[in-house]
Enzyme design. Structure first.
Site, short mmCIF file in Angstrom:
data_model
loop_
_atom_site.label_atom_id
_atom_site.label_comp_id
_atom_site.label_asym_id
_atom_site.label_seq_id
_atom_site.Cartn_x
_atom_site.Cartn_y
_atom_site.Cartn_z
N SER A 137 0.68 -1.19 0.06
CA SER A 137 0.06 0.02 0.08
C SER A 137 0.85 1.37 -0.09
O SER A 137 1.95 1.22 0.14
CB SER A 137 -0.91 0.11 1.21
OG SER A 137 0.07 0.19 2.42
N LYS A 138 0.36 2.29 -0.41
CA LYS A 138 0.74 3.50 -0.41
C LYS A 138 1.26 4.12 0.89
O LYS A 138 2.37 4.87 1.01
CB LYS A 138 -0.30 4.63 -0.86
CG LYS A 138 0.42 5.71 -1.82
CD LYS A 138 -0.76 6.63 -2.44
CE LYS A 138 -0.05 7.69 -3.11
NZ LYS A 138 -1.11 8.43 -4.08
N ARG A 139 0.80 3.66 1.99
CA ARG A 139 1.34 4.09 3.26
C ARG A 139 2.73 3.85 3.63
O ARG A 139 3.48 4.31 4.26
CB ARG A 139 0.54 3.48 4.63
CG ARG A 139 -1.00 3.98 4.49
CD ARG A 139 -1.55 3.32 5.66
NE ARG A 139 -1.10 3.70 6.94
CZ ARG A 139 -1.84 4.87 7.50
NH1 ARG A 139 -2.86 5.42 7.10
NH2 ARG A 139 -1.24 5.25 8.63
N GLN A 140 3.20 2.99 3.01
CA GLN A 140 4.59 2.11 3.18
C GLN A 140 5.40 2.50 2.11
O GLN A 140 6.17 1.53 1.40
CB GLN A 140 4.59 0.82 3.75
CG GLN A 140 3.79 0.84 4.85
CD GLN A 140 3.78 -0.58 5.60
OE1 GLN A 140 4.69 -1.17 5.59
NE2 GLN A 140 2.70 -1.12 5.91
N GLY A 141 5.45 3.47 1.45
CA GLY A 141 6.30 3.96 0.15
C GLY A 141 5.46 4.12 -0.94
O GLY A 141 4.38 3.74 -1.07
#
Length: 486
Positions: free
Chosen positions: A255-259
């Site tokens: 996911s976007k949250r982690q990069g």
RNA sequence: GGCCCCAUAGACUAAUGGUUAGGUCACCAGCCUUUCACGCUGGCAGUAGCGGUUCGAAUCCGCUUGGGGUCACCA
């Protein structure tokens, strides 16, 4: 029957890395079997549309070198390939389903459904309760017709048969079984007249003669619904293959949250498209046991959907960088220089000859990860050093360095062969004649010419910079030193 | 929580009943050397656990544990 597969993204943003992997596996499968690869846009959620998303998607696929045979902008015998342009088709088939008794109309409002779910005491699974809600089955045919004619908003729901086992054979996972008791009466047509994914994808895959549905694992739980639909229509089912997910380092769905997860971000960061594709392809599968680098042709040649792993794969940046570096090392400088031009231009570092830049690239290709690092890492190849690393200077500059240097500088001035081999010999002869070691002079030279402690081979660097520039820099440095500016 | 899927070192994977469980990234050490890299050599590290089937199990079966996905008028 010839192979036909599809990649069916929804245009809700940029192409996700996981989406690219799905597209790639579909592509590899199609090409391996000399079949066709279809791109279909699933834009039936009007609330999540993002402007230019389709163009973006296609742009990212194009960057990755994944070319589709049929789809938007390309046409084909089974179009249109954008679902919002196929509404009449879904309407027709939804009515067919209704006539067959496999689906029913329902009139509940969002609030009523929410209330029903709250009513349900179990924290397990809240299915739509078709026996107590406001629908064709509880209202009767006549009332239903009246409501529809009076303009009430309604949906069409799948009438899931009770307590039977749905079985399908996944190409990657093998046999999967689900009891229909676990399946909800899924909405097939929304009140805005658009189909849901479930109806649209089944109708389209059938009409587009898709033979293998290769998609992400997140679709596995809803596949039984799709099976039920194929059976209700009386259609042959395609084969299914559910790909393992791409994971964050903490093993959750990427996911976007982690990069970064947008393909175009990786392109912007400077990853090579072929390196990126090579890396992505090996997340979930490897054609052999002793190789990591494969051309797209080799991937196509050896692709086998049944050998794809079942477990999710962590997207590991470190290995991606390594992969990119492998490509950087072997790409022709004539190709790399094309990437360097716009970068230099953006930094107002212009006026360099192509040959010169290729030489610079060859000097640094094993010392950088991305071409875009060159203006920084190899700044002194584009302008005088400007400043000199303090620690380096303190460590290698001695009281007598200038005295030793001056005769050598004179030799350089008189030398016309500035090849690195000749510079090496010339310098070595001179310095050993003084009973000194090479490293006692190389570091001062590096300091004067580059200002930095790290760089390519010194004589190779001098060869590329050229006689005039090298002598100029040494003179500049000596002048600064003698006037105690440094 | 229900259902479904999954499980080889920190990460990616190979080995589809017989291997000292192989390779790659990362990490560590040494070598090379003209700095930094590259490269080379070596090293650390794995079949989640417990049963069963079998002459023989990473591989087949069961249970346990762990992880993930999914449960919308989103895809």
């Amino acid at each position: 029957m010839s192979v036909r597969v599809r990649f069916a993204p929804s245009p809700t943003g940029f192409l996700h890395v996981g989406g690219l992997r799905t597209a790639l596996y579909n592509y590899l499968f199609a090409k391996h079997h000399k079949g066709r690869f279809v791109l279909r846009i699933e834009d039936t959620d009007r609330t999540r549309l993002v402007e230019n998303a389709v163009e973006n998607l296609i742009g990212s696929l194009h960057w990755a070198g994944i070319d589709y045979d049929e789809g938007p902008g390309k046409g084909g015998d089974y179009g249109p390939y954008i679902q919002s342009e196929r509404l009449d088709i879904y309407k027709e088939y939804s009515e067919m389903l209704h006539e067959k008794g496999a689906a029913y109309y329902a009139f509940d409002t969002a609030e009523e459904i929410e209330e029903m779910r709250k009513r349900e005491p179990s924290e397990q699974f809240t299915k739509y309760d078709r026996t107590s809600m406001k629908n064709e089955l509880t209202l009767g045919e006549e009332e239903t017709r009246k409501l529809i004619e009076s303009g009430s908003s309604y949906v069409l729901r799948l009438k899931v048969p009770g307590n039977t086992i749905v079985v399908f054979d996944d190409l990657i996972r093998g046999k999967v079984e689900v009891n229909t008791a676990e399946i909800d009466d899924q909405v097939l047509m929304k009140s805005d007249g658009y189909p849901t994914y479930h109806l649209a994808n089944v109708v389209d895959d059938h009409l587009m003669k898709i033979t293998q549905v290769i998609r992400g694992e997140e679709w596995l739980p809803s596949t039984p619904k799709h099976i039920l639909l194929y059976e209700a229509f009386g259609w042959d089912k395609p084969k299914f293959a559910h790909l393992p997910l791409l994971l964050n380092p903490d093993k959750t769905k990427l996911s976007k949250r982690q990069g970064s997860v947008a393909v175009e971000d990786f392109a912007k960061e400077g990853y090579f498209n072929d390196a990126f594709v090579n890396f992505i392809a090996l997340l979930g599968w490897n054609p052999s046991s002793d190789r990591e680098i494969y051309s797209i042709e080799e991937l196509i040649d050896s692709f086998d959907i049944e050998k794809v792993n079942k477990g999710g794969a962590v997207f590991d940046r470190a290995k991606l960088e390594w992969m990119n570096f492998q490509y950087l090392k072997q790409k022709p400088s004539s190709e790399l220089v094309e990437l360097l031009f716009p970068i230099l231009e953006s930094k107002a570092m212009t006026g360099f000859a192509k040959d010169y830049l290729e030489n610079v690239i060859n000097l640094f290709r094993e010392r950088i990860k991305f071409i875009k690092e060159l203006p920084e890492t190899a700044g002194y190849m584009f302008h005088s050093p400007g400043d000199y690393e303090k620690d380096y200077l303190d460590k290698h500059w001695r009281e007598n360095t200038i005295e030793i240097l001056k005769p050598l500088l004179e030799k350089y001035r008189q030398e016309n062969d500035f090849s690195h081999t000749n510079l090496y010999e010339l310098t070595k002869t001179y310095i050993e004649g003084l009973g000194m070691k090479m490293k006692e002079i190389i570091h001062p030279i590096r300091l004067m010419i580059t200002g930095k402690s790290a760089g390519a081979g010194m004589f190779e660097t001098m060869e590329v910079l050229g006689k005039q520039e090298c002598i100029k820099r040494i003179e500049e440095f000596i002048k600064l030193k003698e006037s105690k500016m440094i």
